[in-house]
Design a protein around this motif. Structure first.
Motif, PDB file in Angstrom:
ATOM      1  N   GLN A  95       0.821  -1.215   0.000  1.00 23.52           N
ATOM      2  CA  GLN A  95       0.000   0.000   0.000  1.00 23.52           C
ATOM      3  C   GLN A  95       0.853   1.261   0.000  1.00 23.52           C
ATOM      4  N   ARG A  96       2.048   1.178   0.565  1.00 25.35           N
ATOM      5  CA  ARG A  96       2.953   2.334   0.560  1.00 25.35           C
ATOM      6  C   ARG A  96       3.870   2.345  -0.655  1.00 25.35           C
ATOM      7  N   GLY A  97       3.693   1.331  -1.508  1.00 27.53           N
ATOM      8  CA  GLY A  97       4.452   1.275  -2.751  1.00 27.53           C
ATOM      9  C   GLY A  97       3.568   1.683  -3.912  1.00 27.53           C
ATOM     10  N   ILE A  98       3.353   0.750  -4.842  1.00 25.92           N
ATOM     11  CA  ILE A  98       2.526   1.043  -6.016  1.00 25.92           C
ATOM     12  C   ILE A  98       1.057   0.717  -5.756  1.00 25.92           C
ATOM     13  N   ASN A  99       0.808  -0.176  -4.810  1.00 26.10           N
ATOM     14  CA  ASN A  99      -0.553  -0.518  -4.366  1.00 26.10           C
ATOM     15  C   ASN A  99      -1.382  -1.180  -5.472  1.00 26.10           C
TER      16      ASN A  99
END
Length: 243
Positions: free
Chosen positions: A79-83
């Motif tokens: 979720q804190r990346g590309i999600n």
């Protein structure tokens, strides 16, 4: 909804599949997880689109670059990346059996695609040298473990080549091999590459007969929509071009 096929290696592929242009380009190195993710970011930036589906299938064998692929999947999914949801991420392999077991144990809800292309060891070994190391029996055992562990359906890729693996006897052998498995067969009319003139596309009638026979035997089979053939960028045609 935009779909991205990512490359895993810096040019070329070590697997040597006879129907794939990437095998005829010299292998250089694996891509890092950062370089893999950067492909998505670059496409989104340059094309002003939002990628929602990612397929690890391009130049290179994903499970031969296992650690970097797994790291990039976690970045894409976080979720804190590309999600991007795990079920919108597919990983394709020519059949690196030990890594299929590893992938099953990762507990990631990605889609697994297996490049099968024949249910006969002799024919598959001619098309895909990896079969000499991991023959069909071992491959099927790893696939059954994956299904049992993840409860996820496997997609079997099957490139149809005229007078090689496309007659109804081949379809019947494939149906017997996959009977009872949670799976789907993705039929791919083979795309021409310069180095392998013997492998050519079967007729549309033959392709549909192959699909219909599998469906009648209880194996869900569909024919892949063909894209990119006009620019040598369809399935199996990717390679580095020297301009």
């Amino acid at each position: 909804m935009e779909e991205l096929f990512v490359c895993l290696h810096r040019f070329g592929c070590k697997m040597g599949c006879k129907f794939c242009a990437s095998s005829y380009t010299e292998f250089a190195r694996n891509l890092s997880s950062g370089e893999i993710v950067e492909q998505l970011l670059a496409i989104e930036r340059d094309e002003e689109i939002k990628v929602s589906n990612v397929v690890f299938m391009g130049i290179g064998e994903p499970l031969d670059n296992y650690d970097n692929v797994m790291n990039s999947v976690k970045i894409l999914n976080n979720q804190r990346g590309i999600n991007i949801g795990a079920r919108h991420i597919s990983i394709s392999t020519s059949g690196i059996v030990p890594r299929i077991y590893s992938l099953a144990d990762e507990n990631i809800q990605c889609t697994l695609s297996i490049s099968l292309h024949s249910s006969n060891d002799k024919v598959r070994s001619e098309m895909m040298p990896v079969n000499k190391v991991y023959p069909i029996k071992e491959l099927m055992e790893s696939c059954k473990y994956y299904i049992q562990k993840t409860n996820r359906r496997i997609s079997f890729e099957y490139a149809l080549a005229k007078d090689s693996n496309n007659n109804l006897r081949d379809a019947e052998e494939l149906a017997k091999l996959l009977k009872g498995m949670l799976c789907h067969v993705n039929l791919i009319p083979i795309n021409r590459i310069e180095e392998e003139a013997r492998m050519i596309r079967p007729s549309n009638e033959s392709i549909m007969q192959f699909r219909d026979h599998l469906n009648k035997r209880g194996i869900v089979a569909t024919i892949r929509r063909e894209l990119g053939g006009d620019i040598d960028a369809a399935c199996g045609q990717l390679r580095r071009k020297h301009l």
